[in-house]
Scaffold this motif. Structure first.
Motif, mmCIF file in Angstrom:
data_model
loop_
_atom_site.group_PDB
_atom_site.id
_atom_site.type_symbol
_atom_site.label_atom_id
_atom_site.label_comp_id
_atom_site.label_asym_id
_atom_site.label_seq_id
_atom_site.Cartn_x
_atom_site.Cartn_y
_atom_site.Cartn_z
ATOM 1 N N PRO A 18 0.316 -1.707 0.063
ATOM 2 C CA PRO A 18 0.183 0.513 0.496
ATOM 3 C C PRO A 18 0.339 1.083 0.444
ATOM 4 O O PRO A 18 0.352 1.762 -0.674
ATOM 5 C CB PRO A 18 -0.800 -0.254 1.703
ATOM 6 C CG PRO A 18 -0.632 -1.444 1.666
ATOM 7 C CD PRO A 18 0.555 -2.250 1.023
ATOM 8 N N THR A 19 1.555 1.880 0.881
ATOM 9 C CA THR A 19 2.396 2.350 0.978
ATOM 10 C C THR A 19 3.292 3.111 0.247
ATOM 11 O O THR A 19 4.525 2.087 -0.674
ATOM 12 C CB THR A 19 3.649 2.840 2.373
ATOM 13 O OG1 THR A 19 3.617 1.207 2.668
ATOM 14 C CG2 THR A 19 2.407 3.448 3.641
ATOM 15 N N THR A 47 -4.293 6.665 4.466
ATOM 16 C CA THR A 47 -3.319 6.747 3.858
ATOM 17 C C THR A 47 -2.285 6.230 5.182
ATOM 18 O O THR A 47 -2.238 5.933 4.717
ATOM 19 C CB THR A 47 -2.578 8.407 3.103
ATOM 20 O OG1 THR A 47 -3.735 8.443 1.820
ATOM 21 C CG2 THR A 47 -2.024 8.049 2.773
ATOM 22 N N HIS A 54 -4.029 4.692 7.799
ATOM 23 C CA HIS A 54 -3.739 3.857 8.216
ATOM 24 C C HIS A 54 -3.121 2.666 7.255
ATOM 25 O O HIS A 54 -2.608 1.820 7.285
ATOM 26 C CB HIS A 54 -5.525 2.994 7.563
ATOM 27 C CG HIS A 54 -6.538 3.825 9.224
ATOM 28 N ND1 HIS A 54 -6.378 3.021 10.372
ATOM 29 C CD2 HIS A 54 -6.780 5.174 9.125
ATOM 30 C CE1 HIS A 54 -6.824 4.312 10.690
ATOM 31 N NE2 HIS A 54 -7.576 4.509 10.420
ATOM 32 N N GLU A 55 -3.064 3.148 5.814
ATOM 33 C CA GLU A 55 -2.232 1.553 5.181
ATOM 34 C C GLU A 55 -0.964 2.455 5.004
ATOM 35 O O GLU A 55 -0.231 1.230 5.605
ATOM 36 C CB GLU A 55 -2.384 2.459 3.866
ATOM 37 C CG GLU A 55 -1.889 1.229 2.110
ATOM 38 C CD GLU A 55 -2.262 1.937 0.944
ATOM 39 O OE1 GLU A 55 -1.869 1.246 0.481
ATOM 40 O OE2 GLU A 55 -2.866 3.336 1.019
ATOM 41 N N ASN A 56 -0.651 3.009 5.186
ATOM 42 C CA ASN A 56 0.866 3.457 5.844
ATOM 43 C C ASN A 56 2.049 2.873 7.246
ATOM 44 O O ASN A 56 2.984 2.645 6.810
ATOM 45 C CB ASN A 56 1.433 4.601 5.508
ATOM 46 C CG ASN A 56 1.763 5.566 3.980
ATOM 47 O OD1 ASN A 56 1.898 4.875 3.119
ATOM 48 N ND2 ASN A 56 0.781 6.844 4.117
ATOM 49 N N ASP A 99 2.108 -1.017 6.796
ATOM 50 C CA ASP A 99 3.687 -0.957 6.089
ATOM 51 C C ASP A 99 4.647 -0.533 7.151
ATOM 52 O O ASP A 99 5.901 -1.874 6.547
ATOM 53 C CB ASP A 99 3.833 0.112 4.758
ATOM 54 C CG ASP A 99 2.812 -0.373 3.689
ATOM 55 O OD1 ASP A 99 2.826 -1.438 3.603
ATOM 56 O OD2 ASP A 99 2.598 0.346 2.323
#
Length: 215
Positions: free
Chosen positions: A2-3, A141, A143-145, A148
């Motif tokens: 994701p990130t 964003t 949450h996704e980062n 990672d």
């Protein structure tokens, strides 16, 4: 994965760590929240950034900030420019100052996390992302980062476990899975600045320009 860094996101450096390259740094390209009075200034700086004309973009941003020193959007642009041009320490100072004056904005925390992740300071990256999420729980964003960053921390823990116990057969498959996820994320990532930036900072996706009104 994701990130992708404003910023999460990519650095102007050619030697990027896999995670840094995967983290995303959303660059303020939409400008949807910009007031009519300043939209042209924001748009001009954004256009120069997308064209890779960072010295010109920085000069215009500094000129604007000189008359409106507390404007969060233009200062955010400046932080992104500093990240893109490898002025990491300056970018950290810029984003940190925005978080101190506008703690309600999640985007500067996100871009700080991208920079920290690029420096392998994953604990700092995690803390910054947790602040972004606390500020805005629906900020996808961040949450996704954060996912990672946790994956990278897990990878480091698995590496350490393998060093301590070479006979542990359950660790290698886990390491392989995590590395494959990062590899896939790097291949599928979109470029930062409105999908058009080629060199970006080590941050997760950069966030859109903060929509706070100057104080």
């Amino acid at each position: 994965m994701p990130t992708r860094a404003p910023s999460l996101s990519r650095n102007s450096s050619n030697s990027r760590k896999p995670l840094a390259a995967a983290l995303r740094m959303l660059l303020l390209a939409a400008l949807l929240s910009a007031s009519a009075a300043h939209a042209d200034d924001y748009a001009d700086v954004s256009r120069l950034m997308r064209a890779g004309q960072y010295p010109e973009a920085l000069a215009k941003a500094d000129q604007y900030i000189a008359s409106k020193p507390r404007d969060p959007q233009m200062r955010f642009f400046k932080g992104v420019i500093q990240t893109e041009t490898g002025k990491t320490s300056d970018a950290i100072a810029t984003f940190t100052k925005i978080t101190e004056e506008y703690p309600e904005l999640p985007e500067p925390y996100n871009n700080l996390a991208v920079i920290y992740a690029g420096q392998n300071q994953f604990d700092k990256a995690r803390a910054a992302l947790e602040m972004a999420i606390r500020t805005n729980p629906s900020y996808a964003t961040a949450h996704e980062n954060l996912g990672d960053v946790y994956a990278k921390l897990a990878s480091q823990a698995y590496d350490k476990a393998l060093q301590l116990d070479r006979g542990n057969t359950s660790v290698p498959p886990k390491l392989t899975l995590i590395r494959e996820l990062f590899s896939a994320g790097t291949k599928n990532q979109k470029s930062a600045a409105a999908g058009a930036q080629k060199s970006s900072p080590t941050v997760a996706k950069p966030a859109p320009a903060p929509a706070a009104s100057p104080r």
